[in-house]
Design an enzyme around this catalytic site. Structure first.
Site: not given
Ligand code: 3PG
Length: 205
Positions: A40, A44, A69, A129
């Protein structure tokens, strides 16, 4: 690569944030060697579209590649035109959902409340999600939400890692787990953490 069957098999969706497009090929090679060919790629950083383009052109036969994102319809349209096979958002966007539906692309919106899950259901979405999973109650919250919404499967993300992965994966409400824990360090580190994650998945079956 068939998206749903591959994600159902590996049950992990790595959250990948690139700071430079040159990281794309070595990182995805490491993930592939580690046996985790799902990425994914997150919108960002400025280089995200370029990384997505590189990833699709070099790895589309071996990988399931999506965009994360994604917070507006312009990004969704761009990511899909660059070859993203699925779209993830931190929250639920009706306009992103519409773009995904028009293009027949799976959309995993971020949710944390019953109201958001009801909105997702209205949009025809069956997998959401759950984000940020550890902050909003983890597996306990998923069990409670899952009881009210038996038609929904969850992709918990945020605070998931090797320690709590077995607990999440053994729950029938969980479609797959998302996270960035395996993406830290050198390509060698990434390869090893992907392997470790896949071993945990095998152990949870
Ligand atoms: C996301 O954007 O889905 C999270 O930032 C991922 O979370 P993690 O860094 O705690 O795995």
């Amino acid at each position: 690569m068939k998206l749903f069957s591959k994600i159902e098999e590996v049950r992990i969706v790595p959250v990948v944030v690139f700071n430079n497009a040159s990281e794309t090929i070595p990182t995805l090679n490491a993930m592939k060697e580690g046996g985790l060919p799902v990425a994914e790629i997150c919108y960002r950083t400025e280089c995200a579209p370029e990384c997505l383009k590189i990833a699709v052109s070099h790895f589309k036969d071996d990988f399931v590649i999506g965009a994360g994102t994604v917070i507006n319809e312009q990004q969704a349209k761009e990511a899909i035109s660059l070859g993203a096979q699925f779209i993830v958002s931190p929250g639920l966007s009706v306009s992103v959902a519409k773009v995904c539906k028009e293009n027949n692309i799976p959309y995993f919106p971020g949710v944390a409340t019953p109201t958001e899950i009801m909105q997702a259901i209205e949009l025809g979405i069956k997998i959401v999600k759950f984000f940020p999973a550890s902050v909003y109650g983890g597996i306990k919250a998923i069990n409670a939400l899952g009881a009210a919404f038996p038609q929904i499967k969850f992709l918990p993300t945020g605070g998931v890692g090797p320690d709590n992965l077995p607990e999440f994966l053994s729950n029938k409400k969980i479609y797959a787990c998302g996270g960035s824990w395996m993406m830290k360090g050198t390509p060698e580190d990434i390869k090893n953490k992907c392997k470790e994650a896949i071993d945990i998945v095998k152990g949870a079956k």
